[in-house]
Design a protein around this motif. Sequence first.
Motif, PDB file in Angstrom:
ATOM      1  N   LEU A  22       0.832  -1.210   0.000  1.00  0.00           N
ATOM      2  CA  LEU A  22       0.000   0.000   0.000  1.00  0.00           C
ATOM      3  C   LEU A  22       0.870   1.266   0.000  1.00  0.00           C
ATOM      4  CD1 LEU A  22      -3.083   0.847   0.516  1.00  0.00           C
ATOM      5  CD2 LEU A  22      -2.351   1.172   2.872  1.00  0.00           C
ATOM      6  N   ASP A  23       0.609   2.158  -0.971  1.00  0.00           N
ATOM      7  CA  ASP A  23       1.233   3.491  -1.001  1.00  0.00           C
ATOM      8  C   ASP A  23       0.125   4.496  -0.736  1.00  0.00           C
ATOM      9  OD1 ASP A  23       3.651   2.411  -1.737  1.00  0.00           O
ATOM     10  OD2 ASP A  23       3.334   2.753  -3.883  1.00  0.00           O
ATOM     11  N   LEU A  24       0.235   5.185   0.377  1.00  0.00           N
ATOM     12  CA  LEU A  24      -0.859   6.076   0.765  1.00  0.00           C
ATOM     13  C   LEU A  24      -0.276   7.392   1.258  1.00  0.00           C
ATOM     14  CD1 LEU A  24      -3.940   6.194   1.467  1.00  0.00           C
ATOM     15  CD2 LEU A  24      -3.353   5.285   3.702  1.00  0.00           C
ATOM     16  N   ASP A  25      -0.832   8.508   0.782  1.00  0.00           N
ATOM     17  CA  ASP A  25      -0.450   9.825   1.291  1.00  0.00           C
ATOM     18  C   ASP A  25      -1.716  10.547   1.708  1.00  0.00           C
ATOM     19  OD1 ASP A  25       2.549  10.357   0.639  1.00  0.00           O
ATOM     20  OD2 ASP A  25       1.728   9.369  -1.132  1.00  0.00           O
ATOM     21  N   LEU A  34     -11.678   4.638   3.563  1.00  0.00           N
ATOM     22  CA  LEU A  34     -11.242   3.380   2.958  1.00  0.00           C
ATOM     23  C   LEU A  34     -12.488   2.537   2.770  1.00  0.00           C
ATOM     24  CD1 LEU A  34      -8.163   2.278   5.117  1.00  0.00           C
ATOM     25  CD2 LEU A  34      -8.128   3.298   2.856  1.00  0.00           C
ATOM     26  N   THR A  45      -4.994  -2.380   7.666  1.00  0.00           N
ATOM     27  CA  THR A  45      -4.282  -1.135   7.353  1.00  0.00           C
ATOM     28  C   THR A  45      -4.353  -0.182   8.542  1.00  0.00           C
ATOM     29  OG1 THR A  45      -4.817  -1.388   5.026  1.00  0.00           O
ATOM     30  CG2 THR A  45      -4.221   0.831   5.751  1.00  0.00           C
ATOM     31  N   ILE A 206     -10.708   5.823  -1.016  1.00  0.00           N
ATOM     32  CA  ILE A 206      -9.713   4.859  -1.465  1.00  0.00           C
ATOM     33  C   ILE A 206     -10.398   3.508  -1.485  1.00  0.00           C
ATOM     34  CG2 ILE A 206      -7.512   3.760  -0.877  1.00  0.00           C
ATOM     35  CD1 ILE A 206      -6.691   6.453   0.314  1.00  0.00           C
ATOM     36  N   VAL A 213      -4.971  -1.164  -3.438  1.00  0.00           N
ATOM     37  CA  VAL A 213      -5.771   0.011  -3.774  1.00  0.00           C
ATOM     38  C   VAL A 213      -6.169  -0.103  -5.245  1.00  0.00           C
ATOM     39  CG1 VAL A 213      -5.716   2.515  -4.065  1.00  0.00           C
ATOM     40  CG2 VAL A 213      -4.622   1.462  -2.071  1.00  0.00           C
ATOM     41  N   ASP A 216      -8.434   5.708  -6.143  1.00  0.00           N
ATOM     42  CA  ASP A 216      -8.118   6.696  -5.110  1.00  0.00           C
ATOM     43  C   ASP A 216      -8.417   8.065  -5.702  1.00  0.00           C
ATOM     44  OD1 ASP A 216      -6.980   8.505  -3.384  1.00  0.00           O
ATOM     45  OD2 ASP A 216      -5.045   7.505  -3.243  1.00  0.00           O
TER      46      ASP A 216
END
Length: 309
Positions: A22-25, A34, A45, A206, A213, A216
């Motif tokens: 997971l790449d989340l900002d 989510l 998560t 998301i 994911v 998003d």
Amino acid sequence: MTTIRTRNLTKHFGAVHAVQGLDLDVAEGELVALLGPNGAGKSTTLRMLTTLLTPTSGTAQVAGYDVVSDQAAVRRSIGYIGQGNGAGHNQHGRDELVTQGRVYGLSRSLAKTRADELIESLDLAAVADRRVSTLSGGQRRRLDIAMGLIHAPGLLFLDEPSTGLDPQNRANLQEHIRTLRERYGTTVVLTTHYLDEADSMAERVIVVDHGRVIADDPPARLKAALGDRVTLGFASASEATSAVTLVGGSCEGTHVSVPGDDGPALVPSLLRDLDVAGVKVLSATVTQPTLDDVFLSLTGRSLREGASK
Ligand SMILES: Nc1ncnc2c1ncn2[C@@H]1O[C@H](COP(=O)(O)OP(=O)(O)OP(=O)(O)O)[C@@H](O)[C@H]1O
């Protein structure tokens, strides 16, 4: 400023790949939902971001602190309302709230003021002076939520906050979260099964499936990408077939479905074209996509089907 940042965050439970890279900002002040079916990896998560679970691999920073090497600092910076019950059994609701505030370092008077505010806004007045063990499931859920909010954290994680609440209390909770954000600029990450809740509250949705994911974006943009659909009704299947040759779309029995970016604006021109050709339209309905349609178009399944698996 980014307040949550994950890179390749991964959690495996044996053979189960609960969260996969997971790449989340998340920026300060954002409300991110989510969304995904049961087992998609949403709670896992949240539990990694709140230091309750150690990632198998990858990194996550929350409020500038690493979730593995700086757990205490992460915990001080956040509020977390999980799916289980946090409140003890023998205390009275109000005392439980004040105690929780004191644990977070609030003065007694501030803890009392905050407890009163939460009792008011989460409709807990009738139960604040009862023992926790005597409360109903929905009342306990609201008390748990109040406990997670007592220190007005700058960063709030909510795992299915609305599950188990009746519509009135769901609305109260949403209102409280809105007020928190206005007053304190709180960043909120929540998981939900309620599509309408994600749609109305979140600036960004998301969508997660099988630990990954799959979308998003702001809810409006996710839905706009699918476009609207105008469904026209005719007296016979042959009229419906002629309509398709005139205006396009696809035919099913006596109905024709025409896709378009802006359904309501498309209706008058469709009616005009068919009228000129002498084809009588009996009904016209516009369907705008829901987040479930977004999920369906991305995965080929409905979120509801996913939830029952
Ligand atoms: N402690 C655990 N041990 C083994 N497997 C686990 C554990 N926790 C979660 N899982 C598995 O990891 C996957 C993701 O679970 P998770 O609870 O994160 O999903 P979710 O999206 O939050 O689902 P729900 O909507 O039901 O809360 C599931 O297959 C689940 O069974």
